[in-house]
Design an enzyme around this catalytic site. Structure first.
Site, short mmCIF file in Angstrom:
data_model
loop_
_atom_site.label_atom_id
_atom_site.label_comp_id
_atom_site.label_asym_id
_atom_site.label_seq_id
_atom_site.Cartn_x
_atom_site.Cartn_y
_atom_site.Cartn_z
N ALA A 196 0.80 -1.22 0.00
CA ALA A 196 0.00 0.00 0.00
C ALA A 196 0.84 1.28 0.00
O ALA A 196 0.45 2.29 -0.58
CB ALA A 196 -0.93 0.00 1.21
N HIS B 236 -3.82 -9.40 -5.38
CA HIS B 236 -5.19 -9.22 -4.90
C HIS B 236 -6.15 -8.76 -5.99
O HIS B 236 -7.22 -8.25 -5.70
CB HIS B 236 -5.21 -8.25 -3.71
CG HIS B 236 -4.48 -8.78 -2.51
ND1 HIS B 236 -3.62 -8.03 -1.76
CD2 HIS B 236 -4.46 -10.01 -1.96
CE1 HIS B 236 -3.12 -8.77 -0.78
NE2 HIS B 236 -3.61 -9.98 -0.88
#
Ligand code: ZN
Length: 229
Positions: free
Chosen positions: A13, A110
């Site tokens: 992230a 993901h």
């Protein structure tokens, strides 16, 4: 690292925070924001199936960031690939910003917020489908359309994992950036690295600091930008 070949970048992230996408798990990230359910619940498979409208409301408001643009980190990695120095990017992010910056070999553990599909007939859609309605996007066949992202309670794509393991095994240099390496499957994947140049770029400590050859605490965009100039 500019002289190295066969670099693999593993990112989380923190790579996209400079693009204005908050870190899920940081103190000021969306996990601490007000919503009637915790984000881990909303972003789970069972919640999606049972409360699809609420899921999509949260998804549009907190996760999509449709106008986010790649930052220096994304562009520097794309440039390293163009120069033949970087073999692959393995990312935990679903924002698709590596592709947008021009990277080609991107392994999205993901999934991607840019891809959607009908759960009934499999028809593929782009992000536009989410904005074509205020509620749950539906396919012409009547099926529900879902994002091609891995929700909590769901398995990661085995093919993407295997390709990631192969890339990391072959890497001469492994750069890990913008991830605390606490989240599955990050730590497990890093263990496949056999080389002797592990570079960690993260603002805070990680459990892998002791194995790193170089630890950099500076912002990742500036750091990677400096590496290509
Ligand atoms: Zn359909």
């Amino acid at each position: 690292m500019g002289d190295s070949n066969s670099i693999v970048f593993f990112g989380g992230a923190g790579v996209s925070t400079e693009s204005g996408i908050p870190d899920f798990r940081s103190a000021d990230g969306i996990y601490n924001m007000e919503y009637s359910y915790p984000p881990e619940t909303i972003l789970s498979h069972s919640f999606f199936m049972e409360h699809t409208s609420v899921f999509y409301r949260f998804y549009r408001e907190k996760l999509l960031h449709p106008s986010a643009q790649p930052n220096k980190a994304h562009y520097a990695l794309a440039e390293l690939e163009r120069r033949g120095k970087l073999d692959a990017i393995v990312t935990q992010n679903v924002d698709g910003l590596h592709h947008k910056a021009g990277s080609v070999n991107v392994l999205e553990l993901h999934g991607s917020r840019n891809r959607y599909y009908c759960m009934k007939c499999g028809m593929k859609y782009t992000m536009d489908v989410v904005f074509a309605t205020d509620d749950v996007p539906k396919c012409d066949c009547g099926g529900m359309i879902r994002p091609d992202v891995v929700l909590f309670e769901e398995m990661l794509d085995q093919n993407v994992i295997e390709r990631s393991v192969r890339a990391i095994r072959k890497a001469q240099v492994l750069i890990v950036g913008g991830t605390s390496l606490n989240v599955y499957p990050a730590a497990g994947l890093i263990q496949h690295y056999n080389g002797d140049m592990l570079i960690l770029i993260n603002k805070t400590e990680t459990p892998y600091d002791k194995y790193a050859n170089i630890i950099i605490r500076d912002p990742i965009g500036e750091t990677l930008d400096a590496a290509i100039s």
